[in-house]
Design a protein around this motif. Structure first.
Motif, PDB file in Angstrom:
ATOM      1  N   ARG A  88       0.837  -1.206   0.000  1.00  0.00           N
ATOM      2  CA  ARG A  88       0.000   0.000   0.000  1.00  0.00           C
ATOM      3  C   ARG A  88       0.873   1.258   0.000  1.00  0.00           C
ATOM      4  NH1 ARG A  88      -1.706   3.672   3.054  1.00  0.00           N
ATOM      5  NH2 ARG A  88      -0.826   2.928   4.999  1.00  0.00           N
ATOM      6  N   LEU A  89       1.924   1.251   0.809  1.00  0.00           N
ATOM      7  CA  LEU A  89       2.835   2.398   0.849  1.00  0.00           C
ATOM      8  C   LEU A  89       3.545   2.590  -0.487  1.00  0.00           C
ATOM      9  CD1 LEU A  89       4.398   1.989   4.403  1.00  0.00           C
ATOM     10  CD2 LEU A  89       2.975   3.879   3.613  1.00  0.00           C
ATOM     11  N   ALA A  90       3.988   1.499  -1.098  1.00  0.00           N
ATOM     12  CA  ALA A  90       4.675   1.590  -2.393  1.00  0.00           C
ATOM     13  C   ALA A  90       3.754   2.201  -3.439  1.00  0.00           C
ATOM     14  CB  ALA A  90       5.165   0.213  -2.831  1.00  0.00           C
ATOM     15  N   GLU A  91       2.508   1.751  -3.486  1.00  0.00           N
ATOM     16  CA  GLU A  91       1.547   2.304  -4.446  1.00  0.00           C
ATOM     17  C   GLU A  91       1.314   3.792  -4.194  1.00  0.00           C
ATOM     18  OE1 GLU A  91       0.115   1.092  -7.261  1.00  0.00           O
ATOM     19  OE2 GLU A  91       1.529  -0.538  -6.912  1.00  0.00           O
ATOM     20  N   SER A  92       1.213   4.163  -2.915  1.00  0.00           N
ATOM     21  CA  SER A  92       0.984   5.577  -2.611  1.00  0.00           C
ATOM     22  C   SER A  92       2.199   6.421  -2.987  1.00  0.00           C
ATOM     23  CB  SER A  92       0.615   5.768  -1.140  1.00  0.00           C
ATOM     24  OG  SER A  92       1.710   5.504  -0.299  1.00  0.00           O
ATOM     25  N   ILE A  93       3.408   5.887  -2.805  1.00  0.00           N
ATOM     26  CA  ILE A  93       4.627   6.621  -3.182  1.00  0.00           C
ATOM     27  C   ILE A  93       4.665   6.825  -4.691  1.00  0.00           C
ATOM     28  CG2 ILE A  93       7.159   6.458  -3.325  1.00  0.00           C
ATOM     29  CD1 ILE A  93       7.021   5.054  -0.546  1.00  0.00           C
ATOM     30  N   ILE A  94       4.324   5.802  -5.440  1.00  0.00           N
ATOM     31  CA  ILE A  94       4.304   5.927  -6.901  1.00  0.00           C
ATOM     32  C   ILE A  94       3.245   6.945  -7.318  1.00  0.00           C
ATOM     33  CG2 ILE A  94       3.780   4.684  -9.037  1.00  0.00           C
ATOM     34  CD1 ILE A  94       5.175   2.226  -7.712  1.00  0.00           C
ATOM     35  N   GLY A  95       2.104   6.960  -6.637  1.00  0.00           N
ATOM     36  CA  GLY A  95       1.070   7.959  -6.913  1.00  0.00           C
ATOM     37  C   GLY A  95       1.544   9.369  -6.601  1.00  0.00           C
ATOM     38  N   ILE A  96       2.273   9.521  -5.496  1.00  0.00           N
ATOM     39  CA  ILE A  96       2.843  10.828  -5.141  1.00  0.00           C
ATOM     40  C   ILE A  96       3.846  11.256  -6.207  1.00  0.00           C
ATOM     41  CG2 ILE A  96       4.378  12.003  -3.508  1.00  0.00           C
ATOM     42  CD1 ILE A  96       2.970  10.402  -1.266  1.00  0.00           C
ATOM     43  N   ASP A  97       4.683  10.311  -6.665  1.00  0.00           N
ATOM     44  CA  ASP A  97       5.641  10.629  -7.730  1.00  0.00           C
ATOM     45  C   ASP A  97       4.920  11.102  -8.984  1.00  0.00           C
ATOM     46  OD1 ASP A  97       7.751   9.941  -6.089  1.00  0.00           O
ATOM     47  OD2 ASP A  97       8.074   7.973  -7.010  1.00  0.00           O
ATOM     48  N   ARG A  98       3.821  10.466  -9.308  1.00  0.00           N
ATOM     49  CA  ARG A  98       3.034  10.834 -10.490  1.00  0.00           C
ATOM     50  C   ARG A  98       2.483  12.249 -10.333  1.00  0.00           C
ATOM     51  NH1 ARG A  98       1.564  12.380 -14.442  1.00  0.00           N
ATOM     52  NH2 ARG A  98      -0.023  11.617 -15.857  1.00  0.00           N
ATOM     53  N   ALA A  99       1.980  12.576  -9.143  1.00  0.00           N
ATOM     54  CA  ALA A  99       1.469  13.922  -8.875  1.00  0.00           C
ATOM     55  C   ALA A  99       2.592  14.952  -8.977  1.00  0.00           C
ATOM     56  CB  ALA A  99       0.821  13.979  -7.495  1.00  0.00           C
ATOM     57  N   LEU A 100       3.758  14.618  -8.416  1.00  0.00           N
ATOM     58  CA  LEU A 100       4.897  15.541  -8.490  1.00  0.00           C
ATOM     59  C   LEU A 100       5.326  15.779  -9.931  1.00  0.00           C
ATOM     60  CD1 LEU A 100       6.991  14.372  -5.417  1.00  0.00           C
ATOM     61  CD2 LEU A 100       6.030  16.655  -5.781  1.00  0.00           C
ATOM     62  N   GLU A 101       5.338  14.722 -10.743  1.00  0.00           N
ATOM     63  CA  GLU A 101       5.665  14.888 -12.168  1.00  0.00           C
ATOM     64  C   GLU A 101       4.701  15.864 -12.824  1.00  0.00           C
ATOM     65  OE1 GLU A 101       5.691  11.160 -14.219  1.00  0.00           O
ATOM     66  OE2 GLU A 101       7.499  10.471 -13.217  1.00  0.00           O
TER      67      GLU A 101
END
Length: 145
Positions: A88-101
């Protein structure tokens, strides 16, 4: 979580292109505050440029996202957490990375300065064209052919 599972999650997060096809989370808790992340990113991106009054808000959001990303990453790296929590944390980190991009790709915030720079560039191109058409080089002496 087993050590090899932790390493797999960290590799997935750090992998180039990990955000391709990833969704920006609809909402996320950042430092105890609920943020409608997807709506925020899409609202800002729709504008093509960040308006002067919104610039600080966007920069603060990016700082908060980076801090939250780091905290979540540290939980995976150092915490004794179950595998499901790590996923769950890994998915949320990837989602945060996507938002930052999405927020990083925004254009200049000052539209007037951009228009002025474009006008200056147009005048330089026109001047260069006229010098070439008249057979003048850079120091205004006629070209000899």
């Amino acid at each position: 979580m087993q050590e090899y599972e932790r390493k797999q999650l960290l590799e997935r997060i750090g992998k180039e292109g990990s955000t391709i096809g990833a969704q920006i989370p609809e909402a996320i808790d950042i430092q105890g505050e609920r943020v409608e992340l997807r709506d925020f990113v899409f609202e800002i991106k729709r504008r093509e440029t960040v308006p002067e009054g919104e610039r600080e808000r966007v920069e603060q959001a990016k700082r908060n996202l980076r801090k939250e990303r780091l905290e979540r990453l540290e939980l995976i790296e150092e915490g004794e957490i179950p595998r499901e929590e790590g996923e769950r944390l890994a998915e949320s980190i990837i989602g945060i990375d996507r938002a930052l991009e999405g927020l990083q790709q925004l254009g200049p915030a000052n539209v007037e300065a951009e228009v002025e720079a474009q006008e200056v560039a147009d005048k330089k191109r026109w001047s260069r064209f006229m010098r070439q058409a008249l057979g003048l080089d850079e120091d205004s002496t006629p070209n000899r052919r």
